[in-house]
Motif scaffolding. Structure first.
Motif, PDB file in Angstrom:
ATOM      1  N   SER A   1      -5.199 -11.193  -1.350  1.00 56.62           N
ATOM      2  CA  SER A   1      -4.468 -10.021  -1.865  1.00 56.62           C
ATOM      3  C   SER A   1      -3.016 -10.382  -2.115  1.00 56.62           C
ATOM      4  O   SER A   1      -2.413 -11.132  -1.352  1.00 56.62           O
ATOM      5  CB  SER A   1      -4.525  -8.861  -0.867  1.00 56.62           C
TER       6      SER A   1
ATOM      7  N   GLY B   1      -7.763  -7.748  -3.528  1.00 59.63           N
ATOM      8  CA  GLY B   1      -8.747  -8.553  -2.806  1.00 59.63           C
ATOM      9  C   GLY B   1     -10.184  -8.129  -3.087  1.00 59.63           C
ATOM     10  O   GLY B   1     -11.084  -8.966  -3.170  1.00 59.63           O
ATOM     11  N   THR B   2     -10.388  -6.839  -3.254  1.00 57.63           N
ATOM     12  CA  THR B   2     -11.746  -6.347  -3.488  1.00 57.63           C
ATOM     13  C   THR B   2     -12.319  -6.932  -4.780  1.00 57.63           C
ATOM     14  O   THR B   2     -13.476  -7.351  -4.826  1.00 57.63           O
ATOM     15  CB  THR B   2     -11.750  -4.801  -3.549  1.00 57.63           C
TER      16      THR B   2
ATOM     17  N   HIS C   1      -0.586  -7.885  -2.564  1.00 61.80           N
ATOM     18  CA  HIS C   1       0.286  -6.817  -2.054  1.00 61.80           C
ATOM     19  C   HIS C   1       0.344  -6.833  -0.534  1.00 61.80           C
ATOM     20  O   HIS C   1       0.942  -5.968   0.066  1.00 61.80           O
ATOM     21  CB  HIS C   1      -0.219  -5.455  -2.532  1.00 61.80           C
ATOM     22  N   LYS C   2      -0.298  -7.818   0.081  1.00 66.79           N
ATOM     23  CA  LYS C   2      -0.229  -7.909   1.534  1.00 66.79           C
ATOM     24  C   LYS C   2       0.937  -8.836   1.890  1.00 66.79           C
ATOM     25  O   LYS C   2       2.082  -8.412   1.800  1.00 66.79           O
ATOM     26  CB  LYS C   2      -1.576  -8.348   2.089  1.00 66.79           C
TER      27      LYS C   2
ATOM     28  N   ASP D   1     -13.160 -14.602   2.128  1.00 70.17           N
ATOM     29  CA  ASP D   1     -12.389 -13.369   1.927  1.00 70.17           C
ATOM     30  C   ASP D   1     -11.094 -13.515   2.719  1.00 70.17           C
ATOM     31  O   ASP D   1     -11.022 -13.136   3.882  1.00 70.17           O
ATOM     32  CB  ASP D   1     -13.172 -12.136   2.386  1.00 70.17           C
TER      33      ASP D   1
HETATM   34  C1  LIG Z   1      -7.346  -5.892   2.459  1.00 61.38           C
HETATM   35  C2  LIG Z   1      -8.663  -6.541   2.594  1.00 61.38           C
HETATM   36  C3  LIG Z   1      -9.649  -6.424   1.607  1.00 61.38           C
HETATM   37  C4  LIG Z   1      -9.451  -5.570   0.389  1.00 61.38           C
HETATM   38  O1  LIG Z   1      -8.428  -6.067  -0.385  1.00 61.38           O
HETATM   39  P1  LIG Z   1      -7.634  -5.141  -1.398  1.00 61.38           P
HETATM   40  O2  LIG Z   1      -6.562  -6.038  -1.865  1.00 61.38           O
HETATM   41  O3  LIG Z   1      -7.164  -3.943  -0.636  1.00 61.38           O
HETATM   42  O4  LIG Z   1      -8.596  -4.767  -2.485  1.00 61.38           O
HETATM   43  C5  LIG Z   1     -10.830  -7.101   1.780  1.00 61.38           C
HETATM   44  N1  LIG Z   1     -11.043  -7.858   2.864  1.00 61.38           N
HETATM   45  C6  LIG Z   1     -10.125  -7.987   3.839  1.00 61.38           C
HETATM   46  C7  LIG Z   1     -10.429  -8.846   5.007  1.00 61.38           C
HETATM   47  C8  LIG Z   1      -8.900  -7.340   3.732  1.00 61.38           C
HETATM   48  O5  LIG Z   1      -7.975  -7.497   4.693  1.00 61.38           O
END
Ligand SMILES: *Cc1c(COP(=O)(O)O)cnc(C)c1O
Length: 379
Positions: free
Chosen positions: A228, A93-94, A230-231, A199
């Protein structure tokens, strides 16, 4: 080539450590319920998705065809304009957020990024990398952006294009900024030029299945979206999806002779395995399976909130959220269950692998730690 006994033992102990740790993980937005072992043979190849997933390059050991199908699936889930979107599978996600902000900066170099105080910790860092002006906006108690504060803040900077970094599921409370309301605020201020990034790292995996559907996607006015992998999608390797409106992307891409394709992605070499993971989840579960997984997880979150409250613990949950927020318990409990805590609150995220039995066990631990603390002890 093989490992000696000591090293084999080390790996075995690490595997046991992982099994044990996974049993008591309730605090982070990861999921463990999808078995990706059928993809094991593909670890035998140096899969590399370098370059644009929609262009053919010189290197053939890629999974671009799978990546494109994954992107098409997410384009549909996010109501992307037909044929007028682009995207790629990221490292998480980043990276998708960085990409969205990069696009925004190239389109509106004079822009100011507005993001709420409840945004993920990586947002400030990304904006610092990009050297973008930015202003933090207040949040409401539920984690959602304070639209009044947004209105007042943008109003006095009408000469700069607003770039809104909207959270679709904040890190601590799973608060969801409403892109429809944000659009209304900007309309009212007659700020016609604008950029909105969504996001959706956490909620993007299931927002399309929520009822009522949150205002978060391209149809609601997003210019780019990061999710993301992996979530909710339980990828064993961090990954993500970024999608953006095609017109924005075309303005910043250029060709590179060395790889024989357009250089449109942030990373050069890119993971060729994770697009297969996402493809596998989509094809094996289908929309119905994914929706069922969400509903089951939502029922567990519902259960957790109710049980905590019945036990006298002030638990809270945003509407249709998997995140249950409650007063920070004793440190030993946070450590055992790997709970994320910030200030005086902690949360569990009822991702699809979380069971009612785990919720019960956590609740018992919280109550017995409370019982143990003598009156007057610091919490
Ligand atoms: C998890 C998350 C991120 C970061 O994502 P990654 O996949 O860990 O890089 C950014 N914003 C929100 C709201 C998140 O929940």
């Amino acid at each position: 080539m093989s490992l000696n006994v000591t090293d084999r033992g080390r790996l075995n102990r690490f595997l046991e450590h992982l099994e044990e740790s996974a049993r008591v993980e309730l605090g982070y937005p990861v999921a463990f319920d999808i078995d990706y072992k059928p993809l094991e043979p593909f670890l035998g190849y140096s899969l590399n998705n370098v370059g644009d997933p929609f262009a053919s390059g010189h290197y053939r050991l890629n999974s671009h065809a799978f990546e494109r199908e994954v992107l098409e699936f997410f384009a549909e889930m996010t109501q992307a304009p037909d044929g007028q979107w682009w995207g790629y599978v990221t490292n998480g996600g980043t990276e998708g957020n960085l990409y969205g902000m990069y696009l925004a900066r190239e389109l509106f170099p004079d822009g100011i990024v507005y993001f709420s105080r409840d945004s993920h910790y990586s947002v400030s860092k990304n904006l610092h990398f990009l050297g973008m002006r930015n202003i933090m906006i207040r949040s409401q108690p539920n984690g959602e952006m304070d639209y009044e504060d947004l209105r007042e803040t943008v109003r006095i900077r009408r000469d700069a294009t607003p770039i809104i970094f909207a959270n679709i599921g904040t890190t601590m409370k799973e608060g969801r900024d409403d892109i429809g309301i944000i659009q209304g605020v900007l309309d009212e201020l007659v700020m016609d030029k604008r950029y909105i990034h969504s996001d959706a790292a956490l909620c993007g995996g299931y927002a399309a299945f929520l009822e009522p559907r949150p205002a978060w996607d391209f149809a609601d006015g997003a210019d780019s979206i990061s999710i993301s992998g992996h979530k909710f999608f339980a990828s064993p390797i961090p990954c993500g999806i970024v999608l953006a409106k095609r017109g924005h992307v075309d303005r910043i891409s250029h060709s590179v002779a060395y790889i024989g394709t357009r250089d449109t992605t942030i990373s050069g070499s890119r993971n060729g395995f994770t697009p297969m993971v996402l493809w596998y989840a989509i094809r094996s579960l289908g929309v119905d399976g994914l929706r069922r997984r969400l509903h089951n997880a939502m029922a567990v979150a519902d259960y957790a909130e109710r049980e905590f409250r019945a036990a006298g613990i002030e638990a809270h949950r945003n509407r249709a959220a998997l995140t249950v927020v409650f007063p920070r318990p004793a440190q030993a409990v946070c450590e055992k269950w790997q709970l994320a805590a910030a200030g005086d609150i902690a949360h569990i995220i009822c991702m699809p692998h979380v069971t009612r039995a785990q919720v019960d066990a956590l609740l018992q631990d919280i109550l017995s730690e409370r019982g143990r603390a003598a009156p007057g002890d610091p919490k």
